[in-house]
Write a protein that holds these residues in place. Structure first.
Motif, PDB file in Angstrom:
ATOM      1  N   PRO A 135       1.741   2.195   6.311  1.00  0.00           N
ATOM      2  CA  PRO A 135       1.507   1.634   4.761  1.00  0.00           C
ATOM      3  C   PRO A 135       2.037  -0.249   4.634  1.00  0.00           C
ATOM      4  O   PRO A 135       1.308  -0.452   3.382  1.00  0.00           O
ATOM      5  CB  PRO A 135       2.039   2.578   3.956  1.00  0.00           C
ATOM      6  N   GLY A 136       3.554  -0.513   5.563  1.00  0.00           N
ATOM      7  CA  GLY A 136       3.677  -1.391   5.307  1.00  0.00           C
ATOM      8  C   GLY A 136       3.123  -2.157   6.276  1.00  0.00           C
ATOM      9  O   GLY A 136       3.434  -3.566   6.079  1.00  0.00           O
ATOM     10  N   GLU A 137       1.636  -2.127   6.447  1.00  0.00           N
ATOM     11  CA  GLU A 137       1.245  -2.838   7.488  1.00  0.00           C
ATOM     12  C   GLU A 137      -0.369  -3.633   7.139  1.00  0.00           C
ATOM     13  O   GLU A 137      -0.326  -4.823   7.290  1.00  0.00           O
ATOM     14  CB  GLU A 137       1.077  -2.365   8.956  1.00  0.00           C
ATOM     15  N   VAL A 138      -0.091  -2.978   5.723  1.00  0.00           N
ATOM     16  CA  VAL A 138      -1.684  -3.759   5.094  1.00  0.00           C
ATOM     17  C   VAL A 138      -1.308  -3.077   3.429  1.00  0.00           C
ATOM     18  O   VAL A 138      -0.350  -3.143   2.962  1.00  0.00           O
ATOM     19  CB  VAL A 138      -2.883  -1.845   5.232  1.00  0.00           C
ATOM     20  N   GLU A 139      -2.230  -3.740   2.839  1.00  0.00           N
ATOM     21  CA  GLU A 139      -2.360  -4.204   1.617  1.00  0.00           C
ATOM     22  C   GLU A 139      -2.867  -3.001   0.455  1.00  0.00           C
ATOM     23  O   GLU A 139      -2.721  -3.158  -0.635  1.00  0.00           O
ATOM     24  CB  GLU A 139      -2.917  -5.397   1.665  1.00  0.00           C
ATOM     25  N   PHE A 140      -3.260  -1.641   0.968  1.00  0.00           N
ATOM     26  CA  PHE A 140      -4.008  -1.060   0.628  1.00  0.00           C
ATOM     27  C   PHE A 140      -3.024   0.772   0.742  1.00  0.00           C
ATOM     28  O   PHE A 140      -2.732   0.610   1.190  1.00  0.00           O
ATOM     29  CB  PHE A 140      -5.382  -0.437   0.998  1.00  0.00           C
ATOM     30  N   ALA A 141      -3.431   1.439  -0.331  1.00  0.00           N
ATOM     31  CA  ALA A 141      -2.307   2.305  -0.342  1.00  0.00           C
ATOM     32  C   ALA A 141      -4.027   3.484   0.642  1.00  0.00           C
ATOM     33  O   ALA A 141      -2.927   3.917   1.117  1.00  0.00           O
ATOM     34  CB  ALA A 141      -2.431   3.070  -1.698  1.00  0.00           C
ATOM     35  N   TYR A 142      -4.788   3.274   0.360  1.00  0.00           N
ATOM     36  CA  TYR A 142      -5.776   4.187   0.703  1.00  0.00           C
ATOM     37  C   TYR A 142      -7.543   2.890   0.685  1.00  0.00           C
ATOM     38  O   TYR A 142      -6.900   2.479   0.001  1.00  0.00           O
ATOM     39  CB  TYR A 142      -6.036   5.228   0.296  1.00  0.00           C
TER      40      TYR A 142
END
Length: 171
Positions: A76-83
């Motif tokens: 999750p630290g590599e993207v700006e979305f939760a899902y």
């Protein structure tokens, strides 16, 4: 403009962008996959695809027309979305809508396939829209001149041929 993507199972994809107005071939860094595709509301990753192994996947709903799959990033630290939830059309198996949800459980980006045509027996998205619900931005892409099964040799898909496409394969 031409985008070339070499997909890899075991490492980051290779991406190049050819800008004919500048006669420039630019390599797109792997770290840029979650950045704007040439100033649009699409990201490079939206255009070239996200690795299936980057997320965990769960079928959360089945409707008359769609399978709805929830995708959660393994890092999750590599993207700006939760899902993100993908609506897959049951008949064509095409992803026709994707909704990106942030850490506060807010919808902030939405992809929609606006037009699908059957081209040479393949259901094909020919018009798509990406909406940035945070800033109100919208980008629509229209795909034309689509052909399949052209028997092109693999070597034409190279950085070299982005700038000088082999004439015998141009229509």
């Amino acid at each position: 403009m031409t985008l070339l993507v070499w997909k890899h199972q075991d490492r980051d994809d290779d991406r190049w962008l050819y800008l004919p107005a500048l006669d420039l071939v630019k390599r797109i860094a792997a770290s840029d996959k979650r950045t704007s595709f040439v100033g649009s509301d699409f990201f490079y990753e939206d255009i070239s695809g996200r690795s299936i192994d980057a997320d965990s996947h769960e079928l959360i709903e089945t409707t008359d027309n769609y399978y709805v799959v929830r995708n959660k990033p393994k890092r999750p630290g590599e993207v700006e979305f939760a899902y993100y939830d993908v609506y897959i059309h049951k008949q064509s198996f095409l992803p026709v809508r994707t909704e990106y949800i942030d850490d506060s459980d807010n919808l902030y980006r939405r992809y929609t396939a606006l037009a699908v045509e059957n081209i040479q027996g393949y259901p094909t998205v020919v018009k798509a829209r990406m909406e940035n619900l945070r800033n109100g931005g919208t980008t629509e892409l229209t795909y034309s001149g689509i052909d399949y099964d052209l028997s092109l040799p693999e070597d034409v898909f190279s950085e070299r041929y982005l700038r000088r496409a082999p004439r015998e394969y141009l229509q």
